[in-house]
Motif scaffolding. Structure first.
Motif, PDB file in Angstrom:
ATOM      1  N   ALA A  54     -22.856   7.134 -38.987  1.00 10.60           N
ATOM      2  CA  ALA A  54     -21.676   7.384 -39.825  1.00 10.60           C
ATOM      3  C   ALA A  54     -20.411   7.496 -38.990  1.00 10.60           C
ATOM      4  N   TYR A  55     -19.283   7.265 -39.648  1.00  9.91           N
ATOM      5  CA  TYR A  55     -17.999   7.460 -38.992  1.00  9.91           C
ATOM      6  C   TYR A  55     -17.578   8.924 -39.126  1.00  9.91           C
ATOM      7  N   THR A  56     -16.477   9.279 -38.489  1.00  9.96           N
ATOM      8  CA  THR A  56     -15.838  10.584 -38.670  1.00  9.96           C
ATOM      9  C   THR A  56     -15.724  10.889 -40.167  1.00  9.96           C
ATOM     10  N   PRO A  57     -16.044  12.108 -40.584  1.00 10.32           N
ATOM     11  CA  PRO A  57     -16.104  12.400 -42.023  1.00 10.32           C
ATOM     12  C   PRO A  57     -14.752  12.504 -42.713  1.00 10.32           C
ATOM     13  N   TYR A  58     -14.016  11.380 -42.747  1.00 11.91           N
ATOM     14  CA  TYR A  58     -12.723  11.355 -43.433  1.00 11.91           C
ATOM     15  C   TYR A  58     -12.890  11.330 -44.943  1.00 11.91           C
ATOM     16  N   GLN A  59     -14.068  10.915 -45.425  1.00 11.31           N
ATOM     17  CA  GLN A  59     -14.319  10.870 -46.871  1.00 11.31           C
ATOM     18  C   GLN A  59     -15.315  11.974 -47.188  1.00 11.31           C
ATOM     19  N   PRO A  60     -14.829  13.167 -47.493  1.00 10.14           N
ATOM     20  CA  PRO A  60     -15.724  14.325 -47.603  1.00 10.14           C
ATOM     21  C   PRO A  60     -16.810  14.178 -48.668  1.00 10.14           C
ATOM     22  N   GLU A  61     -16.538  13.427 -49.735  1.00 10.93           N
ATOM     23  CA  GLU A  61     -17.512  13.343 -50.832  1.00 10.93           C
ATOM     24  C   GLU A  61     -18.817  12.684 -50.377  1.00 10.93           C
ATOM     25  N   ILE A  62     -18.746  11.815 -49.356  1.00 18.64           N
ATOM     26  CA  ILE A  62     -19.974  11.174 -48.876  1.00 18.64           C
ATOM     27  C   ILE A  62     -20.293  11.604 -47.444  1.00 18.64           C
ATOM     28  N   SER A  63     -19.748  12.745 -47.041  1.00 21.31           N
ATOM     29  CA  SER A  63     -19.949  13.204 -45.661  1.00 21.31           C
ATOM     30  C   SER A  63     -20.300  14.675 -45.599  1.00 21.31           C
ATOM     31  N   THR A  80     -20.090  10.193 -58.731  1.00 20.41           N
ATOM     32  CA  THR A  80     -21.534  10.022 -58.480  1.00 20.41           C
ATOM     33  C   THR A  80     -22.004  10.817 -57.256  1.00 20.41           C
ATOM     34  N   THR A  81     -21.114  11.581 -56.674  1.00 14.16           N
ATOM     35  CA  THR A  81     -21.430  12.288 -55.426  1.00 14.16           C
ATOM     36  C   THR A  81     -21.763  13.759 -55.702  1.00 14.16           C
ATOM     37  N   PRO A  82     -22.381  14.433 -54.749  1.00  9.07           N
ATOM     38  CA  PRO A  82     -22.742  15.850 -54.973  1.00  9.07           C
ATOM     39  C   PRO A  82     -21.529  16.742 -55.227  1.00  9.07           C
ATOM     40  N   ILE A  83     -20.375  16.330 -54.735  1.00  9.72           N
ATOM     41  CA  ILE A  83     -19.148  17.096 -54.991  1.00  9.72           C
ATOM     42  C   ILE A  83     -18.044  16.139 -55.410  1.00  9.72           C
ATOM     43  N   GLY A  84     -17.046  16.655 -56.084  1.00 10.57           N
ATOM     44  CA  GLY A  84     -15.851  15.877 -56.387  1.00 10.57           C
ATOM     45  C   GLY A  84     -14.841  16.051 -55.265  1.00 10.57           C
ATOM     46  N   ARG A  85     -13.609  15.594 -55.495  1.00  9.79           N
ATOM     47  CA  ARG A  85     -12.604  15.700 -54.426  1.00  9.79           C
ATOM     48  C   ARG A  85     -12.353  17.165 -54.085  1.00  9.79           C
ATOM     49  N   PRO A  86     -12.471  17.493 -52.809  1.00 10.27           N
ATOM     50  CA  PRO A  86     -12.274  18.893 -52.399  1.00 10.27           C
ATOM     51  C   PRO A  86     -10.798  19.287 -52.403  1.00 10.27           C
ATOM     52  N   ASP A  87     -10.556  20.559 -52.520  1.00  4.54           N
ATOM     53  CA  ASP A  87      -9.208  21.097 -52.439  1.00  4.54           C
ATOM     54  C   ASP A  87      -8.824  21.206 -50.965  1.00  4.54           C
ATOM     55  N   GLU A  88      -8.176  20.165 -50.463  1.00 10.54           N
ATOM     56  CA  GLU A  88      -7.855  20.130 -49.027  1.00 10.54           C
ATOM     57  C   GLU A  88      -6.658  21.015 -48.704  1.00 10.54           C
ATOM     58  N   VAL A  89      -5.741  21.125 -49.649  1.00 14.48           N
ATOM     59  CA  VAL A  89      -4.567  21.972 -49.429  1.00 14.48           C
ATOM     60  C   VAL A  89      -5.008  23.426 -49.276  1.00 14.48           C
ATOM     61  N   GLY A  90      -5.896  23.843 -50.177  1.00 16.70           N
ATOM     62  CA  GLY A  90      -6.414  25.211 -50.116  1.00 16.70           C
ATOM     63  C   GLY A  90      -7.156  25.463 -48.810  1.00 16.70           C
ATOM     64  N   ALA A  91      -7.880  24.463 -48.345  1.00 14.78           N
ATOM     65  CA  ALA A  91      -8.650  24.605 -47.100  1.00 14.78           C
ATOM     66  C   ALA A  91      -7.727  24.884 -45.920  1.00 14.78           C
ATOM     67  N   ALA A  92      -6.580  24.220 -45.903  1.00 18.30           N
ATOM     68  CA  ALA A  92      -5.646  24.389 -44.789  1.00 18.30           C
ATOM     69  C   ALA A  92      -4.832  25.668 -44.932  1.00 18.30           C
ATOM     70  N   ARG A  93      -4.551  26.037 -46.188  1.00 17.31           N
ATOM     71  CA  ARG A  93      -3.717  27.215 -46.412  1.00 17.31           C
ATOM     72  C   ARG A  93      -4.484  28.494 -46.085  1.00 17.31           C
ATOM     73  N   ASN A  94      -5.749  28.502 -46.449  1.00 14.37           N
ATOM     74  CA  ASN A  94      -6.568  29.686 -46.256  1.00 14.37           C
ATOM     75  C   ASN A  94      -7.824  29.275 -45.487  1.00 14.37           C
ATOM     76  N   PRO A  95      -7.677  29.070 -44.172  1.00 17.37           N
ATOM     77  CA  PRO A  95      -8.778  28.457 -43.424  1.00 17.37           C
ATOM     78  C   PRO A  95     -10.026  29.355 -43.344  1.00 17.37           C
ATOM     79  N   ILE A  96     -11.152  28.814 -43.794  1.00 14.61           N
ATOM     80  CA  ILE A  96     -12.453  29.470 -43.614  1.00 14.61           C
ATOM     81  C   ILE A  96     -13.224  28.561 -42.671  1.00 14.61           C
ATOM     82  N   LEU A  97     -13.337  28.977 -41.419  1.00 14.21           N
ATOM     83  CA  LEU A  97     -13.835  28.054 -40.399  1.00 14.21           C
ATOM     84  C   LEU A  97     -15.223  28.427 -39.897  1.00 14.21           C
ATOM     85  N   ARG A  98     -15.791  29.496 -40.473  1.00 16.53           N
ATOM     86  CA  ARG A  98     -17.138  29.891 -40.082  1.00 16.53           C
ATOM     87  C   ARG A  98     -17.757  30.673 -41.224  1.00 16.53           C
ATOM     88  N   TYR A  99     -19.069  30.758 -41.199  1.00 19.42           N
ATOM     89  CA  TYR A  99     -19.795  31.493 -42.228  1.00 19.42           C
ATOM     90  C   TYR A  99     -19.506  32.983 -42.075  1.00 19.42           C
TER      91      TYR A  99
END
Lengths: 482, 443
Positions: B99-108, A456-475
């Protein structure tokens, strides 16, 4: 949604600065910045709408139930914000003369007197900006204490394995070796393990009580005795203080120093990660080592600052997160001693009630009653259905609630930790329990669906592994230019 | 409103029944009786609760005992800037605040994206590749930077004599914790003594922490210092006021490895010293040594762009005693405020503010410098919006008192004189009034 940089229109502008009537002063060419920073070029309307859109994608305490264990997400009273925005507080310079800041210093002194009484300590500083910062100061006090006594072999800090991650990290930062001791199944201190761990190299113990499983360690006096007996000091992590105001004081439990998270127990907002405030209180034996610029009540009835030549030094600029302390003082003033006690009692009542409602579906990690929070293990659910604690937590989101804390404490497998706080009513807890039952029922019938939550959220579960492996930390502006 | 407890007595009773106890006291059975009695007695001695009106009234009474000056010419780490109304409104948005620290990215996503924008703005201002989501303030940023630059064989941190004294004290405190060494490289005529720096640099030096414009307002020769520091194999950490970065060459342009400072000038009220905003940014090579939270871009399974807390393997909740820092709560809302400020001002507005600060401060310096006893302590040295007049102590006291009587907060007494500051808020009329008042003291 778009980033502010993607909304930017070259040449568009927002606020104007006042024009200086002073003559244009010359500036040496070699000192000048060559290219202006690529900041977004937006109108005030753009900025307003951008942040309104962002705000809609944030779940705050006022959006619903927030049972995030160990974080004490209680309601943040509106009046706190009003008090903090008074110009007499927000518009004053930290280095203006003390006689022109009497109200500010008095506020700090009043807050420390009330809190010292509440936790059974002799003195307190508000310089630390957060709980972890307070822990760091607490351990530096202990370090200096031993040093000044010439007791230089005390290099070890004992931390139970159920502790918050900040405890061992802090002990390392303060130059100590961390001795992790195993906890009993309910997170309480294993007395035999503690006795075996203490010795002439023990600097101290870091403990939270109630512990991270929400259990009050009934052996607490014996625990602090063992540490004191070995020549060590005891540090109280006040993260769980919301359970025991008016019911137990860290000072009476035998602790020598304590930090309080004003952004947990004392209702100041979390700000999406901060600012908080980590007030540090201590017994007389540690008072001389507190940071300088200690707010004090002077003999003539005015307020000022005191320094000590034994101080461990300064923790940060000025007096700490002053406006956070003010919010906490507003709250404490409004609730009074009776209200604080009632708050803790209701926090404990709510946690036990929710725990009782869930008992048949989600057996708690331990027997007996809990304090302000409790932990359940989804290990058997995972074995049966493949649905993990993460899946259940993410399903909370689809049910309109904030998930509980996941995978903490580390000693419980597939852990979920619930802290409802006192500011939730019975109906909210009933509805939450009902929602949990539905989620667990679904876990049995359609486990696959839960792996995909939230939907029900604007996004689903993000790819956190990919985020750490290939860090994009700025626009990346070059990408946009192409 | 009362004590924020929604459940009625009847509901509490129902809840106790479900739990299977008759009173809350039974839930506290694990607490030794004597301990409970003592705690109850202690709260009993605290003042009783009051209504919201009375609580706010008590706070108002305290606020009234503080003096709000009509004009502030004092900086030294806290700067009197105008905060656009839209920035204050954004920073007060309820969900951001609570809000708390954004540990739950879907709602943060709102908070995560804001921090990502903040990190980008920070990189643009500082000329660096990556920044973290904030630390407590400029002083702790200096202490964290010292720690991140230490290596096995390089453990000594050099501190420039022009670093804010409170930052020096904070680094000293953190060094006491880490059992690490530090040494102060003295100033000469208001700026870092390069000969002393050359002498101090050796193979054991991990970093030099330099502030520019320094505490006394003087712009340091960062490129020359960078060359010396790098030639010795050490890292250069530059602390800079973010307003100054818009006009002056950024730390990155000047060869810094790490840029730090306090973001208070970016839309955060003076607030008697806090909460403020510690910022840290660095070159690519050092990203994995940055302490604190960092937001990164990624995508969900459907390929939608989104943001998460990343590189968490550095942090305390994963690494425990091996973490790069113990920081957990940071100053997220202040970082959000800074992002809103920079977005609302834009490059033009920020440039105007920086230029107005520069012009006003130089106007003030030119006028004050002509008064006997208020000559510039470091004539000819470039400065941004702060400078020192070599005013003797007795004159300092009289001048500040006279200004106070006109409800003007004058400069800060420091070693060797008075440290003055002017921002875009200090109009020429205010500056003229200040100068006239000081002249009258002399006469």
């Amino acid at each position: 949604m778009k980033l502010s940089f993607e909304r930017s229109v070259p040449g568009r502008r927002g606020c104007r600065a006042p024009q200086s009537a002073a003559p244009h002063a010359a500036i040496e060419e070699s000192l000048l910045r060559k290219l202006p920073p690529r900041l977004p070029e937006l109108s005030e309307t753009d900025v307003s709408r951008h942040f309104s859109e962002l705000e809609r994608q944030v779940y705050g305490v006022n959006d619903g139930f927030y049972p995030l264990g160990s974080c004490t997400m209680k309601y943040n009273p509106a009046v706190n914000e009003q008090a903090a925005s008074l110009e007499g507080f927000s518009g004053i310079h930290p280095l203006q003369p003390v006689e022109s800041a009497q109200g500010a210093i008095e506020a700090l002194v009043r807050a420390k007197e009330l809190l010292c009484q509440l936790v059974g300590m002799d003195e307190m500083t508000f310089q630390p900006a957060a709980g972890a910062h307070g822990e760091f100061l607490g351990l530096l006090l202990i370090k200096r204490y031993h040093e000044e006594r010439g007791d230089c072999a005390r290099k070890k800090i004992i931390v139970p394995d159920s502790a918050h991650g900040t405890n061992p990290a802090t002990a390392s930062m303060a130059g100590f070796t961390v001795i992790n001791i195993p906890s009993a199944q309910d997170g309480t201190v294993d007395l035999a393990a503690l006795r075996a761990a203490v010795g002439p190299d023990t600097a101290g113990l870091m403990l939270t009580n109630p512990n991270t499983l929400g259990i009050f360690d009934k052996n607490i006096l014996e625990i602090t005795d063992i540490v004191h007996g070995a020549g060590g000091l005891c540090y109280y992590d006040g993260a769980n203080m919301n359970a025991v105001m008016g019911a137990a004081r860290p000072g009476d439990m035998g602790f020598d120093a304590v930090h309080l998270n004003l952004h947990k127990t004392f209702s100041t907002p979390h700000g999406g990660g901060g600012p908080g405030a980590g007030a540090v209180g201590c017994k007389e034996c540690l008072t001389p080592y507190l940071p300088n610029r200690l707010p004090v009540r002077l003999a003539d009835g005015t307020f000022g600052y005191a320094d000590s030549e034994h101080s461990v030094g300064r923790m940060k600029f000025f007096c700490g997160n002053f406006l956070v302390v003010l919010r906490a003082l507003t709250y404490i003033t409004m609730l009074g001693g009776d209200g604080l006690q009632e708050a803790s009692e209701n926090a404990v009542l709510n946690a036990n009630y929710l725990r009782a409602l869930l008992k048949s579906e989600l057996p708690a990690a331990n027997e007996g009653f809990c304090m302000h929070e409790f932990v359940v293990s989804l290990e058997s659910l995972k074995k049966e259905t493949g649905v993990s604690a993460m899946d259940v937590a993410k399903s909370f989101i689809d049910a309109g609630m904030h998930p509980p804390t996941m995978y903490f404490p580390l000693i419980v497998h597939e852990a979920l930790m619930f802290e409802p706080t006192e500011t939730e009513g019975k109906e909210t807890l009933d509805a939450a329990a009902e929602a949990v039952r539905n989620i667990l029922a679904r876990a049995k019938t359609e486990p696959e669906a839960l792996h995909l939550a939230p939907v029900t959220t604007p996004i689903g579960r993000p790819d956190e592994v990919g985020a750490a492996r290939n860090p994009i930390l700025r626009y990346d502006f070059t990408e946009a230019d192409q | 409103m009362g004590n924020f407890l929604p459940s009625t007595d009847a509901q509490c009773k129902e809840m106790l029944n479900v739990i299977g106890v008759s009173s809350v006291g039974e839930l506290y059975a694990d607490i030794p009786r004597a301990m409970r009695e003592k705690a109850a007695e202690a709260v009993n001695e605290l003042p009783k609760g009051v209504s919201e009106f009375e609580a706010l009234d008590a706070m108002r009474a305290l606020a009234k005992k503080n003096r709000v000056f009509d004009a502030i010419f004092r900086g030294a780490g806290a700067y009197w800037h105008h905060i656009p109304a839209v920035v204050s409104r954004v920073a007060a948005k309820e969900a951001f605040v609570t809000a708390y620290t954004p540990y739950q990215p879907e709602i943060s996503q709102g908070i995560l994206q804001t921090i990502f924008e903040y990190q980008t703005i920070l990189c643009e201002l500082t000329g660096m590749d990556a920044g973290n989501a904030s630390v407590y303030d400029g002083a702790t940023a200096a202490a964290e930077a010292a720690a991140m630059c230490r290596e096995r064989n390089r453990t000594l941190t050099l501190l420039a004599g022009g670093l804010n004294p409170e930052s020096i004290e904070t680094v000293r405190t953190y060094s006491f914790g880490a059992d690490a060494e530090y040494a102060i490289v003295p100033n000469k005529e208001g700026r870092l003594d390069l000969d002393a720096l050359k002498t101090a640099l050796n193979t054991g030096v991990a970093s030099l922490i330099l502030q520019s414009p320094n505490y006394f307002g003087v712009v340091e020769d960062i490129p020359a210092i960078a060359e010396l520091v790098h030639a010795a194999g050490a890292k250069l950490v530059v602390s800079m006021n973010p307003t100054a970065m818009v006009l002056l060459r950024s730390p990155g342009e000047c060869g810094a490895d790490v840029a730090i400072g306090d973001g208070q000038p970016l839309g955060i009220p003076l607030s008697y010293g806090g909460p403020y905003l510690g910022f840290m940014a660095c070159k690519k090579e050092m990203i994995r040594k940055l302490p604190g939270r960092i937001v990164g871009q990624t995508a969900d399974a459907a390929g939608r762009r989104c943001f998460v807390l990343t590189l968490q393997a550095r942090e305390q909740h994963i690494r425990r005693e091996k973490a790069s820092s113990n920081i957990c709560s940071n100053q997220a809302l202040c970082a959000l405020t800074a992002a809103a400020y920079c977005s609302a001002m834009g490059p033009q507005g920020m440039g105007e503010v920086a230029r107005a600060c520069y012009d006003n401060a130089h106007y003030l310096a030119a006028k004050l410098g002509k008064i006997k006893g208020f000559e510039l302590a470091y004539p000819g040295a470039p400065f941004f919006h702060e400078f020192v007049t070599g005013t003797p102590a007795d004159l300092t006291e009289r001048a500040l008192k006279a200004l106070g009587e006109k409800n003007i907060l004058g400069g800060l007494p420091v070693e060797g004189g008075i440290l003055w500051c002017a921002t875009e808020r200090n109009t020429s009329a205010q500056i003229d009034a200040l100068v006239e008042t000081v002249k009258a003291v002399i006469a």
